[in-house]
Design a protein around this motif. Structure first.
Motif, PDB file in Angstrom:
ATOM      1  N   THR A   4      13.386  -4.019   4.055  1.00  0.00           N
ATOM      2  CA  THR A   4      12.235  -3.280   4.885  1.00  0.00           C
ATOM      3  C   THR A   4      12.751  -2.120   5.509  1.00  0.00           C
ATOM      4  O   THR A   4      11.723  -1.202   5.365  1.00  0.00           O
ATOM      5  CB  THR A   4      11.578  -4.565   5.019  1.00  0.00           C
ATOM      6  OG1 THR A   4      11.499  -5.443   4.138  1.00  0.00           O
ATOM      7  CG2 THR A   4       9.993  -3.435   5.225  1.00  0.00           C
ATOM      8  N   PHE A   5      12.817  -1.886   6.816  1.00  0.00           N
ATOM      9  CA  PHE A   5      13.498  -1.392   7.262  1.00  0.00           C
ATOM     10  C   PHE A   5      14.570  -0.585   7.181  1.00  0.00           C
ATOM     11  O   PHE A   5      13.944   0.810   7.953  1.00  0.00           O
ATOM     12  CB  PHE A   5      13.377  -2.061   8.464  1.00  0.00           C
ATOM     13  CG  PHE A   5      12.837  -2.964   9.165  1.00  0.00           C
ATOM     14  CD1 PHE A   5      10.899  -2.242   9.308  1.00  0.00           C
ATOM     15  CD2 PHE A   5      11.760  -3.616   8.696  1.00  0.00           C
ATOM     16  CE1 PHE A   5       9.921  -2.768   9.762  1.00  0.00           C
ATOM     17  CE2 PHE A   5      10.660  -4.553   8.841  1.00  0.00           C
ATOM     18  CZ  PHE A   5       9.327  -4.005   9.576  1.00  0.00           C
ATOM     19  N   PHE A   6      15.582  -0.438   6.827  1.00  0.00           N
ATOM     20  CA  PHE A   6      16.414   0.211   6.925  1.00  0.00           C
ATOM     21  C   PHE A   6      16.049   1.577   5.784  1.00  0.00           C
ATOM     22  O   PHE A   6      16.113   3.004   6.741  1.00  0.00           O
ATOM     23  CB  PHE A   6      17.863  -0.102   6.387  1.00  0.00           C
ATOM     24  CG  PHE A   6      18.397  -1.139   6.947  1.00  0.00           C
ATOM     25  CD1 PHE A   6      18.462  -0.801   8.626  1.00  0.00           C
ATOM     26  CD2 PHE A   6      19.506  -1.240   7.203  1.00  0.00           C
ATOM     27  CE1 PHE A   6      19.516  -0.681   9.505  1.00  0.00           C
ATOM     28  CE2 PHE A   6      20.008  -2.380   7.824  1.00  0.00           C
ATOM     29  CZ  PHE A   6      20.016  -2.554   9.200  1.00  0.00           C
TER      30      PHE A   6
ATOM     31  N   PHE B 213      12.145   0.050  16.352  1.00  0.00           N
ATOM     32  CA  PHE B 213      11.703  -0.876  16.941  1.00  0.00           C
ATOM     33  C   PHE B 213      11.144  -2.003  15.939  1.00  0.00           C
ATOM     34  O   PHE B 213      11.588  -3.348  16.742  1.00  0.00           O
ATOM     35  CB  PHE B 213       9.882  -1.181  17.902  1.00  0.00           C
ATOM     36  CG  PHE B 213       8.890  -0.850  16.848  1.00  0.00           C
ATOM     37  CD1 PHE B 213       8.105  -1.424  16.053  1.00  0.00           C
ATOM     38  CD2 PHE B 213       8.081   0.511  16.833  1.00  0.00           C
ATOM     39  CE1 PHE B 213       6.832  -1.735  15.607  1.00  0.00           C
ATOM     40  CE2 PHE B 213       7.307   0.576  16.273  1.00  0.00           C
ATOM     41  CZ  PHE B 213       6.411  -0.782  15.544  1.00  0.00           C
ATOM     42  N   HIS B 214      10.811  -2.520  14.824  1.00  0.00           N
ATOM     43  CA  HIS B 214      11.415  -3.750  13.963  1.00  0.00           C
ATOM     44  C   HIS B 214      12.942  -4.258  13.271  1.00  0.00           C
ATOM     45  O   HIS B 214      13.161  -5.627  14.429  1.00  0.00           O
ATOM     46  CB  HIS B 214      11.044  -3.489  12.966  1.00  0.00           C
ATOM     47  CG  HIS B 214       9.713  -3.590  12.478  1.00  0.00           C
ATOM     48  ND1 HIS B 214       8.409  -1.855  12.514  1.00  0.00           N
ATOM     49  CD2 HIS B 214       8.402  -4.556  12.021  1.00  0.00           C
ATOM     50  CE1 HIS B 214       7.317  -2.327  12.444  1.00  0.00           C
ATOM     51  NE2 HIS B 214       7.194  -4.102  12.689  1.00  0.00           N
ATOM     52  N   ASN B 215      13.161  -3.624  13.568  1.00  0.00           N
ATOM     53  CA  ASN B 215      14.592  -3.745  14.137  1.00  0.00           C
ATOM     54  C   ASN B 215      15.765  -4.200  15.365  1.00  0.00           C
ATOM     55  O   ASN B 215      16.539  -5.095  15.418  1.00  0.00           O
ATOM     56  CB  ASN B 215      15.972  -2.616  14.132  1.00  0.00           C
ATOM     57  CG  ASN B 215      17.695  -2.174  13.379  1.00  0.00           C
ATOM     58  OD1 ASN B 215      17.676  -3.077  13.367  1.00  0.00           O
ATOM     59  ND2 ASN B 215      17.759  -1.302  13.065  1.00  0.00           N
TER      60      ASN B 215
ATOM     61  N   GLN C 273       1.123  -1.514  -0.276  1.00  0.00           N
ATOM     62  CA  GLN C 273      -0.315  -0.233   0.036  1.00  0.00           C
ATOM     63  C   GLN C 273       0.870   1.115   0.140  1.00  0.00           C
ATOM     64  O   GLN C 273       0.845   2.212  -0.981  1.00  0.00           O
ATOM     65  CB  GLN C 273      -1.173  -0.239   1.321  1.00  0.00           C
ATOM     66  CG  GLN C 273      -1.601   1.482   1.786  1.00  0.00           C
ATOM     67  CD  GLN C 273      -2.767   2.214   0.889  1.00  0.00           C
ATOM     68  OE1 GLN C 273      -2.694   1.196  -0.312  1.00  0.00           O
ATOM     69  NE2 GLN C 273      -2.712   3.247   0.536  1.00  0.00           N
ATOM     70  N   GLN C 274       1.980   1.170   0.784  1.00  0.00           N
ATOM     71  CA  GLN C 274       2.767   2.793   0.386  1.00  0.00           C
ATOM     72  C   GLN C 274       3.702   2.679  -0.188  1.00  0.00           C
ATOM     73  O   GLN C 274       3.946   3.784  -0.284  1.00  0.00           O
ATOM     74  CB  GLN C 274       3.935   2.289   2.267  1.00  0.00           C
ATOM     75  CG  GLN C 274       2.348   3.108   3.581  1.00  0.00           C
ATOM     76  CD  GLN C 274       3.363   3.390   4.489  1.00  0.00           C
ATOM     77  OE1 GLN C 274       4.151   2.866   4.922  1.00  0.00           O
ATOM     78  NE2 GLN C 274       2.464   3.780   4.942  1.00  0.00           N
ATOM     79  N   ALA C 275       3.953   1.256  -0.686  1.00  0.00           N
ATOM     80  CA  ALA C 275       4.299   1.718  -2.012  1.00  0.00           C
ATOM     81  C   ALA C 275       3.706   2.749  -3.370  1.00  0.00           C
ATOM     82  O   ALA C 275       3.954   3.105  -3.711  1.00  0.00           O
ATOM     83  CB  ALA C 275       5.418  -0.241  -2.453  1.00  0.00           C
TER      84      ALA C 275
HETATM   85  C1  HEM Z   1       7.692  -9.623   8.986  1.00  0.00           C
HETATM   86  C2  HEM Z   1       8.118  -8.614   8.420  1.00  0.00           C
HETATM   87  C3  HEM Z   1       6.990  -7.286   8.677  1.00  0.00           C
HETATM   88  C4  HEM Z   1       6.788  -6.259   8.477  1.00  0.00           C
HETATM   89  C5  HEM Z   1       6.884  -6.390   6.569  1.00  0.00           C
HETATM   90  C6  HEM Z   1       6.051  -5.849   8.778  1.00  0.00           C
HETATM   91  C7  HEM Z   1       5.460  -4.359   8.589  1.00  0.00           C
HETATM   92  C8  HEM Z   1       4.632  -3.244   9.444  1.00  0.00           C
HETATM   93  C9  HEM Z   1       4.196  -2.129   8.870  1.00  0.00           C
HETATM   94  C10 HEM Z   1       4.229  -1.645   7.796  1.00  0.00           C
HETATM   95  C11 HEM Z   1       3.947  -1.759   9.708  1.00  0.00           C
HETATM   96  C12 HEM Z   1       3.364  -0.401   9.883  1.00  0.00           C
HETATM   97  C13 HEM Z   1       4.051   0.531  10.328  1.00  0.00           C
HETATM   98  C14 HEM Z   1       3.258   2.078  10.064  1.00  0.00           C
HETATM   99  O1  HEM Z   1       2.189   2.451  11.322  1.00  0.00           O
HETATM  100  O2  HEM Z   1       3.919   3.243   9.776  1.00  0.00           O
HETATM  101  C15 HEM Z   1       3.749  -2.513  11.221  1.00  0.00           C
HETATM  102  C16 HEM Z   1       4.019  -2.072  12.385  1.00  0.00           C
HETATM  103  C17 HEM Z   1       3.883  -3.178  13.202  1.00  0.00           C
HETATM  104  N1  HEM Z   1       5.026  -4.232  13.615  1.00  0.00           N
HETATM  105 FE1  HEM Z   1       5.759  -4.795  11.672  1.00  0.00          FE
HETATM  106  N2  HEM Z   1       6.019  -5.862  10.154  1.00  0.00           N
HETATM  107  C18 HEM Z   1       7.047  -7.311  10.206  1.00  0.00           C
HETATM  108  C19 HEM Z   1       7.333  -8.066  11.380  1.00  0.00           C
HETATM  109  C20 HEM Z   1       7.180  -7.546  12.519  1.00  0.00           C
HETATM  110  C21 HEM Z   1       7.424  -8.409  13.456  1.00  0.00           C
HETATM  111  C22 HEM Z   1       7.879  -9.925  13.842  1.00  0.00           C
HETATM  112  C23 HEM Z   1       6.629  -7.454  14.683  1.00  0.00           C
HETATM  113  C24 HEM Z   1       6.959  -8.108  16.224  1.00  0.00           C
HETATM  114  C25 HEM Z   1       7.438  -8.938  16.754  1.00  0.00           C
HETATM  115  C26 HEM Z   1       6.321  -6.197  14.111  1.00  0.00           C
HETATM  116  C27 HEM Z   1       5.273  -5.479  15.883  1.00  0.00           C
HETATM  117  C28 HEM Z   1       5.007  -4.980  14.739  1.00  0.00           C
HETATM  118  C29 HEM Z   1       4.008  -3.785  15.718  1.00  0.00           C
HETATM  119  C30 HEM Z   1       4.065  -3.340  17.280  1.00  0.00           C
HETATM  120  C31 HEM Z   1       3.621  -2.394  14.690  1.00  0.00           C
HETATM  121  C32 HEM Z   1       3.534  -1.366  15.254  1.00  0.00           C
HETATM  122  C33 HEM Z   1       1.707  -1.415  15.257  1.00  0.00           C
HETATM  123  C34 HEM Z   1       0.865   0.293  15.253  1.00  0.00           C
HETATM  124  O3  HEM Z   1       1.174   1.012  15.140  1.00  0.00           O
HETATM  125  O4  HEM Z   1      -0.145  -0.511  16.533  1.00  0.00           O
HETATM  126  N3  HEM Z   1       6.265  -6.522  12.814  1.00  0.00           N
HETATM  127  N4  HEM Z   1       4.720  -3.494  10.717  1.00  0.00           N
END
Ligand code: HEM
Ligand SMILES: [Cu+2]
Lengths: 207, 105, 696
Positions: C483-485, C436-438, C100-102
């Motif tokens: 993805t994250f850097f 936090f993903h890092n 979506q963001q892309a």
């Molecule tokens: C594996 C690939 C992953 C992708 C591609 C991914 C991607 C994303 C994206 C796009 C967001 C939204 C960012 C935004 O608010 O702009 C997000 C939020 C988040 N992700 Fe991930 N994520 C991944 C893995 C993980 C993992 C392993 C964890 C935790 C163990 C995690 C925890 C979270 C949390 C806590 C949020 C915040 C949600 C919120 O805003 O309330 N993610 N992630």
């Protein structure tokens, strides 16, 4: 194995298997109570932040809704019930027979139910005067904290009834003994929480 | 080993002493608040001190907990709770008070 | 209040318009079609499972060997299965958000509401139903074996904890099909999640799935702590425990003390929503800051309770594959304890910008930076363990390497954020998302995957395919980086988090790099599945039934693979750290005993399933305000739980003769086996009996 294998009152070596088993389950129950203590602790902290003009929001404050006399009687009932449960535990520890244990448990149960009755009556009075939880942040916090303790007392009362049934059905087998020991701990714990409630909520609110 | 009944009597006495102390530590703050004899600050400290003392009394006399227990490990976990709880409660009140101040100012 | 007491319509506030299929039919936009597609996947997936179970006649074994089992090993495996299933949903949602963001320059294909649901479910699932169950599962499986115990202290409670965790996950899955999940993020901040701004059922799904699972986690914490305190084998002093067990103990303590604030904050939010209380509302004395405070009192210790066990895994993995004892054991233990305590003193760094005074911010900022010190100590200890070791670059070591490099970067960005003045600039930007993903992916997730690869042969008696393992690990590492850097950069440029689209074209190239990374991560997920599939197919070649495929050092390797249900025929006696390594060096690791004893184990019980089904019913009833159902479920569970305490006959006995026979059979196989040296570790020669050529 020693005569004291966990914090709090022990059954003692002469109870053999039950005493040995108690080490693990009593410790587990202590840990649970500590978790519960933290639960109460953060609610207390939140409560304190609402006893402010902002939290009271123009509604009734502590002086308008608390009935010190009733709270004093409740305190006495609960404190005495802690003593009577303690005596029941001693009856168990010193093997003074099922009759004595049941007697003191029933006294405790009666005191506990008395406490609950008075508490519910106070709540009813508050409700009738419009001091309902949806009135203000302060009353919300009050009705989360104090009834939660009451709920614990109610659970303790049900637990006493269950244990009376188990004593009747199984007699004083090890399983029943260690459960009575945990229930005793629970009951004392509720009294300790109540000290915090009457000090912080009632006395602190009316001082 | 002591006779059964002497031990029972001794433990019973311990309970009754605890009960008496708890009674005093309850009645005193209640009376002070009921009569409104003290200023807010003093009353609060008396209430606080009585509450802490009563907590200790209950642990010592009702639950038979003292510092000479053989099971130190267990006791540590229990004391640790008190530490964490103070951090959480004190922190919460500090933070929220700071917020409240700045909102009024 | 009137709605609350309305018993008329038996399904509460549920109506057919709540079904995504109906919504998509009425309003066929891309967003709704994706929603309906996801719902169909859940329904079809559920049906497929039912069909497969029936077709192969697996219902009975499933019930008897798994669902009613109180064996910590089986419960551990079930936790991890749950976690992997939820991981696949979480990763797909993450990739969808990246897509979506892309395409999100001024538009995109998802509606804002749908995007909000995606980050809310993604965050909630990843934290509560991927990371937590994975950690709980690994500890459940490994810790009792490491301390030489037969089981947890409270096996039945263990089963109930799993049941409650599953309830939470099931509720989140059901929210795809019935109604909609919250749009309030994984933190569910009021007043947005209050009744005024979110009148629908979304926040209620969040509340009940998190609250019910949270109760399960509290019980798990108690169980772990008591087990470690009370069930250690004779001679296993605290300072002889393997490091993973130490981290399990600290995680348990964090569970016990950090979960209560979460329970309190979620239930207070529920009181606000259901009964009109004013904890966090905008009016009548409510104060949303109390929510932020309570939630993060839980939230910060939470992240440490996830990462500490991952540190524990890496400690075991690095020591084993370096063929050395762990460097700086005591410093690692003290660092772990220090981190646990400090983690309760920093929660405010999640809301530096809420408005409290500078002194408060400074105090918590400094406390936050202090945590970097014990963490740094650990990193040096791990490097020193590898120094001059005979390192085997196995799959878990690949994860460990990725972890060491990437986690340090994540940690450093954390130290940057710990400075309140900087946080004022970048908070709520994707810089934070990158941070936090890092720490969560290279820290927690790599740790869990390394542990999965490392202990899999212990649990199932065969190794996982190494080739596919390398593919998976490499894809995770590069996928993460791509993805994250870029998000660090986008965050510094000012891109806010949780935004469905953006209008600044300079973000565009960064988003494109990030979506490429998301493709790699999807590949990693696929490779993980393929690896499992290939390994099961080749399980004969990969078999390591003798139990010690990696020349392990700690007690879990001192028994067959998979271990007997009672774990050890004879409870080992411990005289040093790394007891199994010592026993092997002395040649005393595999000896029969003169006196085998009867072993008492708990009987199977259905109570966990009853609580699980009752809990799911209760959750649904509360979400949809179906009061009769809530009443039925609560009464049912209470009766079952109290009734269960009247069962007296709860044990069964495994006769000493059976134990002796099984043990001697295993010893005989070992005596006949050819020991395998470390160069052949990843070949079919490895049957789990390690040669001692390089013992030290
Ligand atoms: C594996 C690939 C992953 C992708 C591609 C991914 C991607 C994303 C994206 C796009 C967001 C939204 C960012 C935004 O608010 O702009 C997000 C939020 C988040 N992700 Fe991930 N994520 C991944 C893995 C993980 C993992 C392993 C964890 C935790 C163990 C995690 C925890 C979270 C949390 C806590 C949020 C915040 C949600 C919120 O805003 O309330 N993610 N992630
Ligand atoms: Cu934090």
């Amino acid at each position: 194995m020693t005569d004291k294998c966990h914090p709090g009152i022990n059954l003692g070596i002469r109870h053999g298997e039950a005493h040995q088993h108690a080490e693990k389950v009593m410790f587990g129950f202590w840990v649970f109570l500590m978790s519960d203590l933290v639960l109460f602790g953060v609610i207390f902290a939140t409560y304190v932040t609402t006893v402010t003009p902002m939290g009271i929001a123009g509604g009734p404050g502590p002086a308008d809704v608390f009935d010190l006399k009733s709270v004093f009687i409740q305190t006495m009932l609960l404190l005495t019930s802690s003593l009577t449960f303690g005596i029941a535990t001693l009856m168990l520890r010193h093997e003074k027979g099922i009759r004595n244990i049941v007697l003191w448990l029933c006294v405790t149960l009666g005191l506990g139910l008395g406490f609950l009755t008075l508490e519910l009556r106070d709540f009813a009075t508050m409700f009738a005067s419009g001091a309902v939880p949806s009135r203000s942040g302060f009353l919300s916090a009050f009705f989360a904290l104090v009834p939660l303790h009451g709920l614990h007392v109610a659970a303790g009362a049900i637990w006493i009834v269950v244990m009376l049934a188990q004593v009747a059905i199984f007699g004083l087998i090890p399983m029943v003994k260690t459960r009575l020991l945990r229930l005793a701990l629970f009951w004392h714990f509720l009294d300790v929480i109540w000290i915090a409630i009457f000090s912080i909520v009632y006395l602190g609110g009316l001082a | 080993m002591m006779g059964h009944d002497t031990e029972l009597r001794r433990e019973l006495r311990r309970y009754l002493i605890g009960f008496a102390l708890a009674l005093i530590l309850t009645v005193v703050p209640f009376a002070l608040v009921a009569w409104g004899a003290l200023s807010f600050g003093t009353a609060l400290s008396v209430i606080g001190i009585s509450a802490i003392l009563q907590g200790v009394v209950q642990l010592r006399f009702f639950l038979d907990i003292d510092l000479s227990t053989q099971k130190r490990e267990d006791l540590h976990l229990i004391l640790f709770t008190v530490l964490l709880l103070s951090i959480m409660a004190a922190g919460t009140i500090w933070i929220m008070a700071s917020l409240a101040n700045r909102m009024i100012a | 209040m009137t709605a609350l007491l309305d018993w008329g319509w038996p399904l509460g506030v549920f109506t057919l318009e709540q079904l995504p299929f109906v919504r998509a039919y009425n309003n066929p936009t891309t967003s709704e079609l994706i929603g309906a597609g996801a719902a169909s996947l859940v329904v079809l997936g559920g049906l497929a499972v039912l069909v497969i179970l029936t077709w192969f006649g697996w219902w009975r074994p499933l019930w008897r060997n798994w669902l009613t089992s109180t064996d910590h090993k089986r419960i551990g495996i079930m936790y991890i299965v749950l976690s992997l299933v939820m991981l696949s949903r979480g990763v797909i949602e993450g990739a969808l958000m990246r897509t979506q963001q892309a395409t999100g320059l001024n538009s995109g294909f998802l509606t804002p509401d749908h995007f909000s649901q995606l980050f809310s479910t993604h965050g909630t699932i990843m934290i509560f139903f991927v990371a937590m169950p994975f950690v709980a599962g690994l500890i459940n499986y490994v810790m009792p074996l490491q301390i030489g115990a037969r089981d947890m202290s409270f096996p039945v409670m263990n089963q109930i904890s799993l049941g409650l965790t599953a309830v939470g996950a099931v509720l989140v899955m059901i929210s795809l099909v019935l109604g909609q999940f919250s749009t309030g993020g994984w933190t569910a901040y009021p007043p947005y999640t209050g009744k005024v701004f979110s009148p629908g059922v979304g926040p209620d799904y969040w509340i009940w799935s998190v609250a019910i699972a949270g109760i399960g986690s509290t019980l798990t914490g108690i169980n772990f702590a008591v087990t470690i305190y009370k069930e250690r084998a004779p001679g296993m002093h605290l300072f002889r425990m393997p490091l993973f067990t130490w981290t399990a103990l600290c995680a348990a303590i964090l569970l016990i003390f950090a979960l209560p604030p979460l329970t309190v904050s979620t239930l207070m939010l529920a009181l606000d929503r259901y009964l009109g209380f004013h904890f966090f509302t905008n009016d009548l004395g409510g104060n949303l800051m109390n929510y932020a405070n309570l939630f993060w009192l839980f939230g910060h210790p939470e992240v440490y309770l996830l990462v500490l066990p991952a540190f524990g895994v890496f400690s075991e993995v690095i020591a084993t594959y370096s063929g050395k004892r762990l460097y700086g054991y005591a410093s690692l233990v003290y660092a772990t304890m220090a981190i646990s305590v400090l983690s309760f003193t920093v929660w405010l760094h999640h809301f530096f910008t809420m408005g409290q005074g500078a002194n408060v911010n400074i105090a918590f900022g400094i406390a936050t930076m202090v945590i970097a010190i014990p963490t740094g100590v650990k990193v040096y200890d791990w490097m020193a363990t590898m120094f001059r070791g005979r390192i085997r670059f196995s799959v878990p070591m690949v994860y460990a390497t990725g972890f060491l490099i990437l986690f340090v970067i994540g940690g450093l960005s954390g130290v940057i954020l710990a400075n309140p003045t900087i946080d004022y600039q970048v908070h709520n930007s994707v810089f934070l998302v990158a941070h936090f993903h890092n720490v969560l992916i290279p820290g927690v997730l790599y740790g869990m995957l390394a542990g999965y690869h490392y202990w899999f042969p212990k649990a199932f008696g065969f190794r996982l395919s190494e080739g596919w393992g390398y593919v998976t690990a490499t894809l995770w590492i590069f996928g993460f980086a791509f993805t994250f850097f870029p998000l660090y950069v986008a965050g510094l440029l000012g891109m806010p988090r949780r935004s469905v689209s953006f209008s600044d074209p300079s973000f565009q190239p960064l988003m494109l790099i990030a979506v490429f990374g998301a493709v790699l991560i999807m590949g990693a997920l696929a490779a993980l599945v393929v690896q499992l599939f290939v390994s099961i197919r080749n399980r004969k070649v990969l078999a390591v039934p003798l139990g010690d495929p990696w020349n392990g050092r700690t007690l879990e390797w001192a028994t067959s693979s998979p271990p007997p249900e009672y774990n050890f025929a004879i409870i080992p006696t411990v005289t040093s750290r790394d007891m199994f390594a010592l026993d092997k060096a002395r040649g005393t690791a595999f000896e029969a005993s003169q006196n085998y004893k009867d072993i008492v184990l708990p009987k199977n019980t259905a109570i966990g399933m009853i609580v699980s089904i009752g809990g799911t019913g209760l959750g649904l009833a509360l979400v949809w305000q179906i009061w009769w159902l809530a009443l039925v479920c609560v009464t049912g569970m209470l009766i079952a739980l109290i009734g269960d305490t009247f069962r007296k006959d709860v044990h069964r006995v495994i006769p000493a003769a059976d134990v002796a026979r099984e043990h001697k059979e295993w010893l005989k196989k070992i005596a006949d086996a050819k020991p395998v040296n470390r160069l052949e570790e990843a070949t079919p020669h490895n049957t789990g009996f390690a040669a001692q050529e390089d013992a030290q």
